[in-house]
Design a protein around this motif. Sequence first.
Motif, PDB file in Angstrom:
ATOM      1  N   GLU A   5       0.827  -1.209   0.000  1.00  0.00           N
ATOM      2  CA  GLU A   5       0.000   0.000   0.000  1.00  0.00           C
ATOM      3  C   GLU A   5       0.862   1.261   0.000  1.00  0.00           C
ATOM      4  O   GLU A   5       0.538   2.224  -0.688  1.00  0.00           O
ATOM      5  CB  GLU A   5      -0.973   0.001   1.188  1.00  0.00           C
ATOM      6  CG  GLU A   5      -2.068  -1.049   1.064  1.00  0.00           C
ATOM      7  CD  GLU A   5      -2.795  -1.000  -0.291  1.00  0.00           C
ATOM      8  OE1 GLU A   5      -3.211   0.096  -0.713  1.00  0.00           O
ATOM      9  OE2 GLU A   5      -2.930  -2.060  -0.925  1.00  0.00           O
ATOM     10  N   GLN A   6       1.935   1.258   0.772  1.00  0.00           N
ATOM     11  CA  GLN A   6       2.851   2.410   0.765  1.00  0.00           C
ATOM     12  C   GLN A   6       3.450   2.596  -0.624  1.00  0.00           C
ATOM     13  O   GLN A   6       3.547   3.719  -1.125  1.00  0.00           O
ATOM     14  CB  GLN A   6       3.983   2.215   1.776  1.00  0.00           C
ATOM     15  CG  GLN A   6       3.610   2.470   3.215  1.00  0.00           C
ATOM     16  CD  GLN A   6       4.773   2.145   4.121  1.00  0.00           C
ATOM     17  OE1 GLN A   6       5.251   1.019   4.167  1.00  0.00           O
ATOM     18  NE2 GLN A   6       5.236   3.160   4.843  1.00  0.00           N
ATOM     19  N   LYS A   8       2.261   1.743  -3.456  1.00  0.00           N
ATOM     20  CA  LYS A   8       1.245   2.219  -4.409  1.00  0.00           C
ATOM     21  C   LYS A   8       1.029   3.721  -4.308  1.00  0.00           C
ATOM     22  O   LYS A   8       0.559   4.344  -5.254  1.00  0.00           O
ATOM     23  CB  LYS A   8      -0.084   1.498  -4.164  1.00  0.00           C
ATOM     24  CG  LYS A   8      -0.101   0.077  -4.646  1.00  0.00           C
ATOM     25  CD  LYS A   8      -1.470  -0.531  -4.408  1.00  0.00           C
ATOM     26  CE  LYS A   8      -1.555  -1.912  -4.986  1.00  0.00           C
ATOM     27  NZ  LYS A   8      -2.906  -2.476  -4.851  1.00  0.00           N
ATOM     28  N   GLN A   9       1.369   4.318  -3.168  1.00  0.00           N
ATOM     29  CA  GLN A   9       1.145   5.739  -2.933  1.00  0.00           C
ATOM     30  C   GLN A   9       2.336   6.618  -3.308  1.00  0.00           C
ATOM     31  O   GLN A   9       2.253   7.839  -3.241  1.00  0.00           O
ATOM     32  CB  GLN A   9       0.783   5.980  -1.462  1.00  0.00           C
ATOM     33  CG  GLN A   9      -0.479   5.267  -1.007  1.00  0.00           C
ATOM     34  CD  GLN A   9      -1.679   5.611  -1.862  1.00  0.00           C
ATOM     35  OE1 GLN A   9      -1.932   6.783  -2.144  1.00  0.00           O
ATOM     36  NE2 GLN A   9      -2.415   4.599  -2.307  1.00  0.00           N
ATOM     37  N   LYS A  11       4.688   8.958  -5.101  1.00  0.00           N
ATOM     38  CA  LYS A  11       4.528   9.937  -6.182  1.00  0.00           C
ATOM     39  C   LYS A  11       5.849  10.590  -6.568  1.00  0.00           C
ATOM     40  O   LYS A  11       5.946  11.242  -7.599  1.00  0.00           O
ATOM     41  CB  LYS A  11       3.549  11.045  -5.759  1.00  0.00           C
ATOM     42  CG  LYS A  11       2.214  10.550  -5.268  1.00  0.00           C
ATOM     43  CD  LYS A  11       1.385   9.987  -6.388  1.00  0.00           C
ATOM     44  CE  LYS A  11       0.015   9.565  -5.881  1.00  0.00           C
ATOM     45  NZ  LYS A  11      -0.415   8.294  -6.399  1.00  0.00           N
ATOM     46  N   GLU A 101       4.864  12.019   2.932  1.00  0.00           N
ATOM     47  CA  GLU A 101       4.707  10.589   3.222  1.00  0.00           C
ATOM     48  C   GLU A 101       4.580   9.753   1.945  1.00  0.00           C
ATOM     49  O   GLU A 101       4.735   8.536   1.970  1.00  0.00           O
ATOM     50  CB  GLU A 101       3.540  10.313   4.169  1.00  0.00           C
ATOM     51  CG  GLU A 101       2.221  10.859   3.720  1.00  0.00           C
ATOM     52  CD  GLU A 101       1.877  12.215   4.342  1.00  0.00           C
ATOM     53  OE1 GLU A 101       0.676  12.475   4.494  1.00  0.00           O
ATOM     54  OE2 GLU A 101       2.791  13.007   4.659  1.00  0.00           O
ATOM     55  N   ASN A 102       4.327  10.419   0.803  1.00  0.00           N
ATOM     56  CA  ASN A 102       4.258   9.722  -0.487  1.00  0.00           C
ATOM     57  C   ASN A 102       5.545   9.899  -1.297  1.00  0.00           C
ATOM     58  O   ASN A 102       5.561   9.677  -2.502  1.00  0.00           O
ATOM     59  CB  ASN A 102       3.068  10.217  -1.304  1.00  0.00           C
ATOM     60  CG  ASN A 102       1.756   9.860  -0.644  1.00  0.00           C
ATOM     61  OD1 ASN A 102       1.669   8.881   0.076  1.00  0.00           O
ATOM     62  ND2 ASN A 102       0.747  10.663  -0.866  1.00  0.00           N
ATOM     63  N   GLN A 160       2.733  -0.776  -8.341  1.00  0.00           N
ATOM     64  CA  GLN A 160       1.716   0.153  -8.860  1.00  0.00           C
ATOM     65  C   GLN A 160       0.966  -0.374 -10.070  1.00  0.00           C
ATOM     66  O   GLN A 160      -0.055   0.195 -10.450  1.00  0.00           O
ATOM     67  CB  GLN A 160       2.373   1.505  -9.162  1.00  0.00           C
ATOM     68  CG  GLN A 160       2.822   2.187  -7.873  1.00  0.00           C
ATOM     69  CD  GLN A 160       3.033   3.681  -8.015  1.00  0.00           C
ATOM     70  OE1 GLN A 160       2.699   4.298  -9.030  1.00  0.00           O
ATOM     71  NE2 GLN A 160       3.566   4.273  -6.975  1.00  0.00           N
TER      72      GLN A 160
END
Length: 164
Positions: A5-6, A8-9, A11, A101-102, A160
Amino acid sequence: MISKEQLKQVKLVAFDFDGVFTDNRVITAQDGTESVTCWRSDGIGIARIIKLGIKVVIVSTETNPVVGARAAKLKIPSIQSVEDKAGAILEICFQHGILPENAMFVGNDINDIPAFLSIGIPIGVADSYPEIYPHILFKTEKPGGFGAVREICDILYNAQTADK
């Protein structure tokens, strides 16, 4: 450890240069010019994550034309002569509307610790200095200059695109 999940976030990925793109060695010619070696397939990995919309940047303490030349070849920005890597990465996040955090930072040495502490996903390469271990979530299997950048890119790409 980093969760799927991290990943996937993510950026933004900011990379240190020496010891991450390179094996931390430098060849100095008698006229003072410097050369390094990089892993060619890192470029394929970077191109793949850029296509996903992930921003990629090199943030280096060094001032060396070789950093800019490699970044230009990879078609990514580089920021050199950076004394405050944390501040530089946070500014990049702000400019692009990315939450810290992303953001991921990949480094290898003690001067990277403030950057590790400023973002959500701090990564070290396999041959990082042990002083950074308490500050990273993950260490690559490949050492700097030998595919560590590609390894990180592949992990991000796979996370991703897994559900697509």
